[in-house]
Design an enzyme around this catalytic site. Sequence first.
Site, PDB file in Angstrom:
ATOM      1  N   SER A  46       0.841  -1.189   0.000  1.00  0.00           N
ATOM      2  CA  SER A  46       0.000   0.000   0.000  1.00  0.00           C
ATOM      3  C   SER A  46       0.872   1.234   0.000  1.00  0.00           C
ATOM      4  CB  SER A  46      -0.915   0.012   1.233  1.00  0.00           C
ATOM      5  OG  SER A  46      -1.578   1.256   1.344  1.00  0.00           O
ATOM      6  N   LYS A  85      32.076   0.929  -0.780  1.00  0.00           N
ATOM      7  CA  LYS A  85      32.307   0.824   0.664  1.00  0.00           C
ATOM      8  C   LYS A  85      33.380  -0.230   0.924  1.00  0.00           C
ATOM      9  CE  LYS A  85      29.975  -0.389   4.998  1.00  0.00           C
ATOM     10  NZ  LYS A  85      28.724  -0.882   5.594  1.00  0.00           N
ATOM     11  N   PRO A 103      37.655  -3.537   8.271  1.00  0.00           N
ATOM     12  CA  PRO A 103      37.801  -3.561   6.811  1.00  0.00           C
ATOM     13  C   PRO A 103      37.090  -4.745   6.178  1.00  0.00           C
ATOM     14  CG  PRO A 103      39.722  -4.569   7.792  1.00  0.00           C
ATOM     15  CD  PRO A 103      38.813  -4.162   8.939  1.00  0.00           C
ATOM     16  N   LEU A 340      12.476  -6.803   8.554  1.00  0.00           N
ATOM     17  CA  LEU A 340      12.117  -6.345   9.890  1.00  0.00           C
ATOM     18  C   LEU A 340      10.999  -7.164  10.508  1.00  0.00           C
ATOM     19  CD1 LEU A 340      12.273  -2.473   9.347  1.00  0.00           C
ATOM     20  CD2 LEU A 340      14.018  -3.972  10.324  1.00  0.00           C
ATOM     21  N   THR A 351      23.973  -4.895   8.913  1.00  0.00           N
ATOM     22  CA  THR A 351      23.503  -6.267   8.706  1.00  0.00           C
ATOM     23  C   THR A 351      22.055  -6.375   8.242  1.00  0.00           C
ATOM     24  OG1 THR A 351      22.945  -6.412  11.075  1.00  0.00           O
ATOM     25  CG2 THR A 351      25.119  -7.212  10.397  1.00  0.00           C
ATOM     26  N   ILE A 353      20.238  -5.384   5.500  1.00  0.00           N
ATOM     27  CA  ILE A 353      20.012  -5.885   4.146  1.00  0.00           C
ATOM     28  C   ILE A 353      20.613  -7.276   3.990  1.00  0.00           C
ATOM     29  CG2 ILE A 353      20.633  -5.504   1.715  1.00  0.00           C
ATOM     30  CD1 ILE A 353      20.149  -2.544   2.121  1.00  0.00           C
TER      31      ILE A 353
END
Length: 514
Positions: A46, A85, A103, A340, A351, A353
């Site tokens: 929605s 990144k 790293p 979620l 963490t 994704i």
Amino acid sequence: MDKPSGPAGGIRRVVIVGGGTAGWMTAAALGKLVAPTGVEVILIESAEIGTVGVGESTLPHIRDFNARLGIDEAEFMRATRATFKLGIEFTDWARIGDRYMHPFGEFGAPGGSTPFHHYWLAARELADVGSLDDYSVPIVAAYAARFGPPDDDPRSILSTYNYAYQLDASLYAQFLRRFAEGLGVTRIEGRIVDVRQDGETGAIRSVALERGETVAGDLFIDCSGFRGLLIEQTLRSGYTDWSHWLPCDRAVAIPCAGVGRTEPYTRSAAMGAGWRFRIPLQHRIGNGYIYGSAFIDQDAATADLMSKLEGEALNTPNHLRFTAGQRTRNWVGNCVSVGLASGFIEPLESTSIYLIQASITKLVELWPSRPLDEVAAKEFNRQMDLQYERIRDFIILHYKATERDDTPFWDYIRTMGIPDSLAEKIELFREKGVVQEYREGLFLHPSWVSVYVGQRIMPRTHHMLADAENPERLVAGLQRLRTAVVQAAGRLALQDDYIAGYCARPAEPAAPAA
């Protein structure tokens, strides 16, 4: 759409409830990997229900996800305004003034009889050989704002790292929506007002939309976010609360205009009642304060964050509430939770994704042969429990490994109890310099070493194999390696130059003439 399209006993229609990053990552993956076998994939969302859209920093595993789907990297980066990144910087965590980087790569050069940090520990007893960070190509390159793809030659020091992306999560969801719909995934706009279950088995049979339409399915994927519309509100999976170890339960986030060059790393700066993130994208900087509401109120946290913005605020502050923890069961009956809806571990190590990706990967690997596949559900739950618990321990380590007592938040964190699984790992490293390896789990050897050493958990000894080298040669070898790392990183292009020639975002449309 009031009846499942497949025969009883088979999965022929999958219904994904919720869009956002989780929903469209799931839709894209199933559209690419599962739909060709004859499975219909439907996503219901929605436009009236907003998505969180805060997570903008990823781990290298996303490269595998995109590659498996056949997504072109440059196209994806242009669409999501992404930057590269190479790691995550942590400031003020063990002590105010401290700085280190986690790293995405190794410390040292290829080879060696024992992990590199043991040679570094042995050498620092003999001479000033610098910090452990000096021996990591991605760290040195990140601080110089340089980037280049890793070398394919395993003998090269430029082969010792990986990379991820810093991206706009809402644009990523839009990109994946276009991709998924191009594969035949059907999107239905609407708000779900009822969930209908089988009277005998409790399995979900269909969902009813506000406008009267009913959508039936064989397998349901809950991507409805924190509310867990299916997995919790309907199936009562339960929730395991970890807030006694992870007391941050609020977040305020706001983007601001970028200033100067973009850096290929995310920053996590410790604050008085939590920590602040800084994520540089091509078109803006993502900022947020993750904090504990027992230690600071919303207005004060917002003011603290706003005072740290480097450029003009581009929106109003977005406030979120959450409880750190995991759904007791991520797969119940014929419903699998993703994102979620499965749980939330604060985004300290990017963490969120990754956990979406892990859930999708495990689901495809364990694809059910029928709507109620108890064997698949049991194994899925076992593997996701391991993922969550091991990430949980790694996040708790950042908090527990502190000497700070300057605020009530840090005093609580410093003195709190921790899971036995983490206490054992800390003691092993403190005594022997050994990282307890996992066969299954996200963070590998260099990740743990970077946090241990960066937050002052130093081994009391080093491995005897590091003493096999002549002391003078050991020190000289590290000095040469330190120089080689700087030279290798210096050969990489400035990230902004690399992006400009590879994946620069589309030009913004010109403003209309007055």
